[in-house]
Structure formats: structure tokens, C-alpha cells
Design a protein around this motif. Structure first.
Motif, mmCIF file in Angstrom:
data_model
loop_
_atom_site.group_PDB
_atom_site.id
_atom_site.type_symbol
_atom_site.label_atom_id
_atom_site.label_comp_id
_atom_site.label_asym_id
_atom_site.label_seq_id
_atom_site.Cartn_x
_atom_site.Cartn_y
_atom_site.Cartn_z
ATOM 1 N N GLU A 6 0.833 -1.209 0.000
ATOM 2 C CA GLU A 6 0.000 0.000 0.000
ATOM 3 C C GLU A 6 0.864 1.254 0.000
ATOM 4 O OE1 GLU A 6 -2.209 -2.773 3.078
ATOM 5 O OE2 GLU A 6 -0.146 -2.175 2.648
ATOM 6 N N SER A 7 0.261 2.326 -0.509
ATOM 7 C CA SER A 7 0.897 3.643 -0.451
ATOM 8 C C SER A 7 -0.187 4.708 -0.532
ATOM 9 C CB SER A 7 1.903 3.824 -1.599
ATOM 10 O OG SER A 7 1.256 3.719 -2.848
ATOM 11 N N GLY A 8 0.202 5.957 -0.231
ATOM 12 C CA GLY A 8 -0.720 7.061 -0.401
ATOM 13 C C GLY A 8 -1.309 7.621 0.871
ATOM 14 N N GLY A 9 -1.019 6.990 2.002
ATOM 15 C CA GLY A 9 -1.535 7.523 3.257
ATOM 16 C C GLY A 9 -0.837 8.812 3.637
ATOM 17 N N GLY A 10 -1.362 9.463 4.673
ATOM 18 C CA GLY A 10 -0.750 10.706 5.130
ATOM 19 C C GLY A 10 -1.666 11.475 6.039
ATOM 20 N N LEU A 11 -1.310 12.726 6.254
ATOM 21 C CA LEU A 11 -2.076 13.632 7.114
ATOM 22 C C LEU A 11 -2.839 14.609 6.236
ATOM 23 C CD1 LEU A 11 -2.728 14.894 9.909
ATOM 24 C CD2 LEU A 11 -0.621 16.231 9.648
ATOM 25 N N GLY A 15 -12.334 17.261 5.434
ATOM 26 C CA GLY A 15 -12.861 17.776 4.174
ATOM 27 C C GLY A 15 -11.948 17.536 2.993
ATOM 28 N N GLY A 16 -10.730 17.125 3.275
ATOM 29 C CA GLY A 16 -9.760 16.895 2.217
ATOM 30 C C GLY A 16 -9.890 15.522 1.587
ATOM 31 N N SER A 17 -8.939 15.216 0.698
ATOM 32 C CA SER A 17 -8.971 13.966 -0.054
ATOM 33 C C SER A 17 -7.603 13.288 -0.031
ATOM 34 C CB SER A 17 -9.369 14.225 -1.516
ATOM 35 O OG SER A 17 -10.656 14.777 -1.609
ATOM 36 N N LEU A 18 -7.632 11.973 -0.148
ATOM 37 C CA LEU A 18 -6.441 11.170 -0.341
ATOM 38 C C LEU A 18 -6.786 10.024 -1.274
ATOM 39 C CD1 LEU A 18 -4.920 10.723 3.260
ATOM 40 C CD2 LEU A 18 -3.889 11.981 1.366
ATOM 41 N N ARG A 19 -5.772 9.526 -1.983
ATOM 42 C CA ARG A 19 -5.953 8.331 -2.787
ATOM 43 C C ARG A 19 -4.925 7.291 -2.369
ATOM 44 N NH1 ARG A 19 -5.656 7.009 -9.269
ATOM 45 N NH2 ARG A 19 -3.414 7.195 -8.906
ATOM 46 N N LEU A 20 -5.434 6.176 -1.909
ATOM 47 C CA LEU A 20 -4.573 5.058 -1.548
ATOM 48 C C LEU A 20 -4.399 4.133 -2.741
ATOM 49 C CD1 LEU A 20 -6.042 4.105 1.956
ATOM 50 C CD2 LEU A 20 -4.340 5.852 1.380
ATOM 51 N N ALA A 91 -7.213 6.056 10.656
ATOM 52 C CA ALA A 91 -6.979 4.626 10.888
ATOM 53 C C ALA A 91 -5.781 4.186 10.056
ATOM 54 C CB ALA A 91 -8.202 3.799 10.495
ATOM 55 N N VAL A 92 -5.340 2.967 10.315
ATOM 56 C CA VAL A 92 -4.417 2.302 9.398
ATOM 57 C C VAL A 92 -5.279 1.553 8.384
ATOM 58 C CG1 VAL A 92 -2.591 0.604 9.128
ATOM 59 C CG2 VAL A 92 -2.652 2.066 11.173
ATOM 60 N N VAL A 116 -3.599 6.732 7.719
ATOM 61 C CA VAL A 116 -4.352 7.910 7.297
ATOM 62 C C VAL A 116 -4.776 8.659 8.554
ATOM 63 C CG1 VAL A 116 -6.478 8.733 6.218
ATOM 64 C CG2 VAL A 116 -5.172 6.874 5.158
ATOM 65 N N THR A 117 -4.406 9.936 8.624
ATOM 66 C CA THR A 117 -4.762 10.756 9.764
ATOM 67 C C THR A 117 -5.493 11.992 9.269
ATOM 68 O OG1 THR A 117 -2.800 10.013 10.978
ATOM 69 C CG2 THR A 117 -3.910 11.994 11.787
ATOM 70 N N VAL A 118 -6.703 12.202 9.797
ATOM 71 C CA VAL A 118 -7.514 13.343 9.404
ATOM 72 C C VAL A 118 -7.642 14.280 10.605
ATOM 73 C CG1 VAL A 118 -9.698 14.110 8.421
ATOM 74 C CG2 VAL A 118 -8.784 11.844 7.830
ATOM 75 N N SER A 119 -7.155 15.495 10.445
ATOM 76 C CA SER A 119 -7.201 16.461 11.539
ATOM 77 C C SER A 119 -8.465 17.304 11.436
ATOM 78 C CB SER A 119 -5.966 17.356 11.507
ATOM 79 O OG SER A 119 -5.937 18.097 10.310
ATOM 80 N N SER A 120 -8.953 17.712 12.598
ATOM 81 C CA SER A 120 -10.189 18.510 12.616
ATOM 82 C C SER A 120 -9.895 19.996 12.527
ATOM 83 C CB SER A 120 -10.963 18.214 13.894
ATOM 84 O OG SER A 120 -10.163 18.467 15.020
#
Length: 120
Positions: A6-11, A15-20, A91-92, A116-120
Motif C-alpha cells: 500500500e501507499s498514499g496515506g498521510g495527514l 474535508g480533504g482527499s487522499l488516494r490510496l 486509521a491504518v 491515514v490521519t484526518v485532523s479537525s
């Protein structure tokens, strides 16, 4: 033997987006159903989304209409596009694969996980 990376995780902010991405080794990729799970601290691992070898998809209610699973058999890769992220999505995230045997998904193969970490 299938190996998943896997790859693509992050902070990201809420409201934002990520692609794993999850790249599989081995020529049997197109014959396996694929899926994404996630595990938050102190919680059980939960199924997020699945995609069959025939490209049929299914989602957990908590991510429906926000996440999209897809696969590119030519690249041996499955993706999870995550939009409108919420802090509770932190989460992981794990990729998983395996054949369907007698109607049951035998997802015996797992990646190492990506945070993946989502900050408020």
C-alpha cells in the motif's frame, strides 16, 4: 503467492482527499477480489470497500458516497479514492486480496498497512 504493497496515506485536514494505492505482485491479480479494511486505535478492523474480479463494488455505510474503490488490472493495482474525509476516518488502512471459493471471499493476502490521519 501474492504480495500487496500500500501507499498514499498521510495527514490531511477534514474535508480533504487522499488516494490510496495497493500494488499486487503475481499474475493472478485479475482473478482475485480485492478490498480495503481499516483499523483505528482501540477498535476492531473493519471492512471499508470491496471490488470483485468483475468490478462490482460494495461499501461500508460509513464511507458510502465519499469513498470510491477501483482497480486497474493492467497495473496490478487497486485504489481507494477518499473524499470529504472526517476525523473518524483516521486509521491504518489495509489492502487485502483473495479468491472467492464456494461463495466466500478467502482474503488470505494482506498488505502492511498505510496510516491515514484526518485532523479537525
Amino acid at each position: 503467492q501474492v504480495q500487496l504493497v500500500e501507499s498514499g496515506g498521510g495527514l490531511v485536514q477534514a474535508g480533504g482527499s487522499l488516494r490510496l494505492s495497493c500494488k499486487a505482485s503475481g499474475s493472478i491479480f485479475r482473478f482475485n477480489d480485492m478490498g480495503w479494511y481499516r483499523q483505528a486505535p482501540g477498535k476492531q478492523r473493519e471492512l471499508v470497500a470491496t471490488i470483485t474480479s468483475y468490478f462490482s463494488t460494495n461499501y461500508a455505510d460509513s464511507v458510502k458516497d465519499r469513498f470510491t474503490i477501483s482497480r486497474d488490472n493492467a497495473k496490478n493495482t487497486v485504489y481507494l479514492q477518499m473524499n470529504s474525509l472526517k476525523p473518524e476516518d483516521t486509521a491504518v488502512y489495509y489492502c487485502s486480496a483473495g479468491p472467492v471459493v464456494a461463495g466466500t471471499w478467502k482474503n488470505d493476502y494482506w498488505g502492511q498497512g498505510t496510516q491515514v490521519t484526518v485532523s479537525s
